[in-house]
Design a protein around this motif. Structure first.
Motif, PDB file in Angstrom:
ATOM      1  N   SER A 148      25.234  26.570  35.857  1.00  0.00           N
ATOM      2  CA  SER A 148      26.762  26.444  35.842  1.00  0.00           C
ATOM      3  C   SER A 148      27.358  27.640  36.003  1.00  0.00           C
ATOM      4  CB  SER A 148      26.954  26.069  34.193  1.00  0.00           C
ATOM      5  OG  SER A 148      26.881  27.272  33.407  1.00  0.00           O
ATOM      6  N   SER A 149      26.757  28.529  36.667  1.00  0.00           N
ATOM      7  CA  SER A 149      27.205  29.689  37.034  1.00  0.00           C
ATOM      8  C   SER A 149      26.296  30.500  38.209  1.00  0.00           C
ATOM      9  CB  SER A 149      27.663  30.751  36.250  1.00  0.00           C
ATOM     10  OG  SER A 149      28.226  31.982  36.493  1.00  0.00           O
ATOM     11  N   ASP A 150      26.908  31.120  39.294  1.00  0.00           N
ATOM     12  CA  ASP A 150      26.226  31.920  40.138  1.00  0.00           C
ATOM     13  C   ASP A 150      26.577  33.437  39.792  1.00  0.00           C
ATOM     14  OD1 ASP A 150      24.512  30.012  41.666  1.00  0.00           O
ATOM     15  OD2 ASP A 150      26.480  29.196  42.145  1.00  0.00           O
ATOM     16  N   LEU A 151      25.764  34.231  39.534  1.00  0.00           N
ATOM     17  CA  LEU A 151      26.010  35.631  39.216  1.00  0.00           C
ATOM     18  C   LEU A 151      25.730  36.309  40.508  1.00  0.00           C
ATOM     19  CD1 LEU A 151      27.012  38.005  37.636  1.00  0.00           C
ATOM     20  CD2 LEU A 151      24.559  38.217  36.826  1.00  0.00           C
ATOM     21  N   ILE A 152      26.540  37.000  41.167  1.00  0.00           N
ATOM     22  CA  ILE A 152      26.417  37.368  42.611  1.00  0.00           C
ATOM     23  C   ILE A 152      26.354  38.954  42.461  1.00  0.00           C
ATOM     24  CG2 ILE A 152      27.271  37.558  44.818  1.00  0.00           C
ATOM     25  CD1 ILE A 152      28.522  34.963  44.567  1.00  0.00           C
ATOM     26  N   ILE A 153      25.426  39.663  43.020  1.00  0.00           N
ATOM     27  CA  ILE A 153      25.003  41.074  42.725  1.00  0.00           C
ATOM     28  C   ILE A 153      25.050  41.411  44.342  1.00  0.00           C
ATOM     29  CG2 ILE A 153      23.847  43.069  41.983  1.00  0.00           C
ATOM     30  CD1 ILE A 153      22.729  41.177  39.816  1.00  0.00           C
ATOM     31  N   GLY A 154      26.221  42.188  44.614  1.00  0.00           N
ATOM     32  CA  GLY A 154      26.034  42.623  45.992  1.00  0.00           C
ATOM     33  C   GLY A 154      25.787  44.319  46.208  1.00  0.00           C
ATOM     34  N   GLU A 155      25.473  44.956  46.992  1.00  0.00           N
ATOM     35  CA  GLU A 155      25.233  46.218  47.172  1.00  0.00           C
ATOM     36  C   GLU A 155      26.359  46.819  48.180  1.00  0.00           C
ATOM     37  OE1 GLU A 155      22.134  49.843  48.940  1.00  0.00           O
ATOM     38  OE2 GLU A 155      21.475  47.643  48.557  1.00  0.00           O
ATOM     39  N   VAL A 156      26.977  47.595  47.647  1.00  0.00           N
ATOM     40  CA  VAL A 156      28.136  48.009  48.368  1.00  0.00           C
ATOM     41  C   VAL A 156      27.704  48.883  49.604  1.00  0.00           C
ATOM     42  CG1 VAL A 156      30.337  49.457  48.191  1.00  0.00           C
ATOM     43  CG2 VAL A 156      29.761  47.840  46.346  1.00  0.00           C
ATOM     44  N   VAL A 157      28.222  48.691  50.802  1.00  0.00           N
ATOM     45  CA  VAL A 157      27.425  49.453  51.898  1.00  0.00           C
ATOM     46  C   VAL A 157      28.670  50.023  52.589  1.00  0.00           C
ATOM     47  CG1 VAL A 157      25.708  47.811  52.150  1.00  0.00           C
ATOM     48  CG2 VAL A 157      27.945  47.542  53.308  1.00  0.00           C
ATOM     49  N   HIS A 158      30.023  49.973  52.299  1.00  0.00           N
ATOM     50  CA  HIS A 158      31.123  50.661  52.767  1.00  0.00           C
ATOM     51  C   HIS A 158      32.195  50.380  51.862  1.00  0.00           C
ATOM     52  CE1 HIS A 158      32.579  52.999  56.402  1.00  0.00           C
ATOM     53  NE2 HIS A 158      33.561  52.513  55.931  1.00  0.00           N
ATOM     54  N   VAL A 159      33.092  51.629  51.794  1.00  0.00           N
ATOM     55  CA  VAL A 159      34.315  51.632  51.035  1.00  0.00           C
ATOM     56  C   VAL A 159      35.518  52.158  51.755  1.00  0.00           C
ATOM     57  CG1 VAL A 159      35.486  52.054  48.917  1.00  0.00           C
ATOM     58  CG2 VAL A 159      32.937  51.805  48.839  1.00  0.00           C
ATOM     59  N   HIS A 160      36.617  51.212  51.877  1.00  0.00           N
ATOM     60  CA  HIS A 160      38.028  51.760  52.232  1.00  0.00           C
ATOM     61  C   HIS A 160      38.815  51.858  51.233  1.00  0.00           C
ATOM     62  CE1 HIS A 160      36.672  49.736  56.476  1.00  0.00           C
ATOM     63  NE2 HIS A 160      35.775  49.144  55.338  1.00  0.00           N
ATOM     64  N   VAL A 161      39.473  52.832  51.219  1.00  0.00           N
ATOM     65  CA  VAL A 161      40.490  53.316  50.312  1.00  0.00           C
ATOM     66  C   VAL A 161      41.758  54.048  50.914  1.00  0.00           C
ATOM     67  CG1 VAL A 161      41.295  54.717  48.334  1.00  0.00           C
ATOM     68  CG2 VAL A 161      38.756  53.993  48.439  1.00  0.00           C
ATOM     69  N   GLU A 162      42.810  53.439  50.679  1.00  0.00           N
ATOM     70  CA  GLU A 162      44.276  54.149  51.420  1.00  0.00           C
ATOM     71  C   GLU A 162      44.192  55.464  50.950  1.00  0.00           C
ATOM     72  OE1 GLU A 162      48.912  53.029  50.630  1.00  0.00           O
ATOM     73  OE2 GLU A 162      47.807  51.493  52.055  1.00  0.00           O
ATOM     74  N   ASP A 163      44.666  56.252  51.863  1.00  0.00           N
ATOM     75  CA  ASP A 163      44.627  57.686  51.696  1.00  0.00           C
ATOM     76  C   ASP A 163      45.622  58.182  50.489  1.00  0.00           C
ATOM     77  OD1 ASP A 163      43.162  58.040  53.820  1.00  0.00           O
ATOM     78  OD2 ASP A 163      44.531  58.903  55.229  1.00  0.00           O
ATOM     79  N   ALA A 164      46.608  57.333  50.337  1.00  0.00           N
ATOM     80  CA  ALA A 164      47.655  57.805  49.287  1.00  0.00           C
ATOM     81  C   ALA A 164      46.821  57.557  47.758  1.00  0.00           C
ATOM     82  CB  ALA A 164      49.051  57.014  49.180  1.00  0.00           C
ATOM     83  N   LEU A 165      45.956  56.686  47.741  1.00  0.00           N
ATOM     84  CA  LEU A 165      45.488  56.282  46.522  1.00  0.00           C
ATOM     85  C   LEU A 165      44.398  57.404  46.123  1.00  0.00           C
ATOM     86  CD1 LEU A 165      44.960  52.474  46.742  1.00  0.00           C
ATOM     87  CD2 LEU A 165      47.253  53.776  45.963  1.00  0.00           C
ATOM     88  N   TYR A 166      43.741  58.407  46.902  1.00  0.00           N
ATOM     89  CA  TYR A 166      42.963  59.142  46.807  1.00  0.00           C
ATOM     90  C   TYR A 166      43.153  60.613  46.657  1.00  0.00           C
ATOM     91  CZ  TYR A 166      37.598  60.480  46.970  1.00  0.00           C
ATOM     92  OH  TYR A 166      36.535  61.140  46.599  1.00  0.00           O
ATOM     93  N   GLN A 167      43.122  61.118  45.375  1.00  0.00           N
ATOM     94  CA  GLN A 167      43.696  62.359  45.159  1.00  0.00           C
ATOM     95  C   GLN A 167      42.761  63.295  44.534  1.00  0.00           C
ATOM     96  OE1 GLN A 167      46.660  63.285  46.216  1.00  0.00           O
ATOM     97  NE2 GLN A 167      47.229  61.141  47.039  1.00  0.00           N
ATOM     98  N   MET A 168      42.183  64.458  45.088  1.00  0.00           N
ATOM     99  CA  MET A 168      41.482  65.353  44.487  1.00  0.00           C
ATOM    100  C   MET A 168      40.003  64.941  44.136  1.00  0.00           C
ATOM    101  SD  MET A 168      44.010  67.759  42.123  1.00  0.00           S
ATOM    102  CE  MET A 168      44.850  66.404  41.257  1.00  0.00           C
ATOM    103  N   GLY A 169      39.419  64.094  45.066  1.00  0.00           N
ATOM    104  CA  GLY A 169      38.303  63.541  44.725  1.00  0.00           C
ATOM    105  C   GLY A 169      38.157  62.333  43.847  1.00  0.00           C
ATOM    106  N   LYS A 170      39.143  61.713  43.430  1.00  0.00           N
ATOM    107  CA  LYS A 170      39.044  60.658  42.471  1.00  0.00           C
ATOM    108  C   LYS A 170      40.391  59.629  42.895  1.00  0.00           C
ATOM    109  CE  LYS A 170      41.476  62.674  38.710  1.00  0.00           C
ATOM    110  NZ  LYS A 170      41.441  63.187  37.249  1.00  0.00           N
TER     111      LYS A 170
END
Length: 208
Positions: A148-170
């Motif tokens: 009844s359900s498909d549990l999809i597990i994906g490996e993250v190979v790349h991340v994009h974060v808008e610059d304004a959202l990333y401050q002091m390493g978090k």
């Protein structure tokens, strides 16, 4: 109030789960079929699965009769997808992509969504999102009997974060302004945030 699960109907179980397990983060998933048609759909059965390797999980309920939804079918066929994160700025269009579009109709094309190239996978990102997780399929776990359900597990190979959202390493949670799912038609923003430092076990203080 107590519930005997075997005595509950499917809709009763559904309401109990989505009403109790809140708030739930939303994965706005883009996937692509073998012909290159881009599918975009939101899923709130979504979370972190592993840090090393970096993995996320998305559960996709099947249609009545056990047929896989477009997202699960596409990911099973191509082995790639992108999780585009949901915030106060894109939640309205995210909701529009939850409509039951036919398999041969691209939500992205129908709604005029901007598509951006990914760095490591062929599936495009959505320009309306400010955080993207490019993923390669690690495994699909079929849940239920019948399934009844498909549990999809994906490996993250790349991340994009808008610059304004990333401050002091978090990630700056207030700037990100994520939106989560509740029950029914309800969504929620972060609201008040507070800290609780994790305690350190002290064997001397806890000695009886």
């Amino acid at each position: 109030m107590e519930f005997t699960i075997s005595a509950l109907e499917r809709q009763e179980k559904y309401k109990l789960l989505i009403g109790c397990i809140i708030p739930r983060p939303i994965a706005w998933v883009t996937s692509m079929d073998a012909s290159g048609l881009v599918n975009a759909a939101p899923f709130s059965y979504f979370n972190v699965a592993s840090i090393e390797p970096m993995m996320v999980s998305v559960a996709v309920m099947r249609r009545p009769g056990g047929e896989r939804k477009d997202t699960a079918r596409n990911i099973g066929e191509t082995g790639e997808f992108v999780v585009n994160m949901v915030d106060v700025h894109n939640v309205d269009v995210v909701n529009l992509t939850s409509a039951d579009y036919p398999p041969d109709v691209s939500e992205a094309e129908a709604l005029g969504l901007e598509l951006l190239p990914a760095a490591r996978v062929k599936v495009p990102r959505l320009g309306a999102s400010r955080i993207h997780f490019e993923c390669r399929l690690q495994q699909i776990v079929e849940l239920g009997s019948p399934v009844s359900s498909d549990l999809i597990i994906g490996e993250v190979v790349h991340v994009h974060v808008e610059d304004a959202l990333y401050q002091m390493g978090k990630i700056d949670a207030a700037a990100f302004a994520p939106v989560s799912r509740l029950a029914g038609h309800s969504y929620a923003t972060l609201g008040e945030m507070f800290d609780r430092p994790r305690p350190v076990y002290d064997p001397l203080r806890n000695r009886k």
